[in-house]
Design a protein around this motif. Structure first.
Motif, short mmCIF file in Angstrom:
data_model
loop_
_atom_site.label_atom_id
_atom_site.label_comp_id
_atom_site.label_asym_id
_atom_site.label_seq_id
_atom_site.Cartn_x
_atom_site.Cartn_y
_atom_site.Cartn_z
N GLN A 45 1.17 -0.72 0.14
CA GLN A 45 0.04 -0.32 -0.02
C GLN A 45 1.07 1.44 0.00
O GLN A 45 1.06 2.41 -0.97
CB GLN A 45 -0.86 -0.04 1.44
N ALA A 46 1.76 1.29 0.99
CA ALA A 46 2.44 2.27 0.88
C ALA A 46 3.35 2.48 -0.02
O ALA A 46 3.80 3.89 -1.11
CB ALA A 46 3.55 2.33 1.86
N VAL A 47 4.08 1.37 -1.21
CA VAL A 47 4.44 1.75 -2.49
C VAL A 47 3.62 2.28 -2.98
O VAL A 47 4.27 3.17 -4.27
CB VAL A 47 5.41 0.78 -2.49
N GLN A 48 2.06 1.61 -3.53
CA GLN A 48 1.63 2.00 -4.38
C GLN A 48 1.24 3.74 -4.03
O GLN A 48 1.41 4.42 -5.62
CB GLN A 48 0.01 1.40 -4.53
N GLY A 49 1.68 4.10 -3.24
CA GLY A 49 1.00 5.23 -2.68
C GLY A 49 2.41 6.43 -3.41
O GLY A 49 1.93 7.56 -4.11
N VAL A 50 3.03 5.51 -3.23
CA VAL A 50 4.42 6.42 -3.40
C VAL A 50 5.27 6.54 -5.08
O VAL A 50 5.20 7.62 -5.54
CB VAL A 50 6.27 5.69 -2.89
N ILE A 51 4.22 5.64 -6.22
CA ILE A 51 3.89 5.74 -7.30
C ILE A 51 3.26 7.05 -8.11
O ILE A 51 3.61 7.84 -8.82
CB ILE A 51 3.76 4.01 -7.28
N GLN A 52 1.89 6.56 -7.00
CA GLN A 52 0.82 7.24 -7.58
C GLN A 52 1.30 8.53 -6.86
O GLN A 52 1.01 9.81 -7.79
CB GLN A 52 -0.35 6.77 -6.41
N TYR A 53 2.18 9.37 -5.92
CA TYR A 53 2.64 10.92 -5.86
C TYR A 53 3.42 11.22 -6.74
O TYR A 53 4.01 11.69 -7.33
CB TYR A 53 3.45 10.65 -4.67
N LEU A 54 4.55 10.30 -7.03
CA LEU A 54 5.70 10.47 -7.93
C LEU A 54 4.96 10.71 -9.91
O LEU A 54 5.76 11.91 -9.90
CB LEU A 54 6.61 9.27 -8.41
#
Length: 62
Positions: A45-54
């Motif tokens: 979930q955290a990595v998906q959020g980081v990717i979306q933010y980027l």
């Protein structure tokens, strides 16, 4: 990432950075998570959020 915000410190850290060894358009995601919180989907979930933010906030392109 709403589930992460409701928990007490499940992650030791999650971030993204530019790595000189990778082509210019690539990023590296680094993370650490406490053993008590592994296998619960928090890192995914955290990595998906980081990717979306980027993609939404840094001009990173597909």
């Amino acid at each position: 990432m709403s589930n992460l915000k409701k928990r007490e410190n499940p992650s030791d850290g999650c971030c993204s950075g530019i790595k000189d060894e990778l082509p210019a358009t690539n990023r590296e995601i680094m993370y650490g998570i406490s053993k008590d919180y592994r296998s619960r989907g928090y890192t995914t979930q955290a990595v998906q959020g980081v990717i979306q933010y980027l993609f939404e906030n840094t001009g990173l392109k597909n």
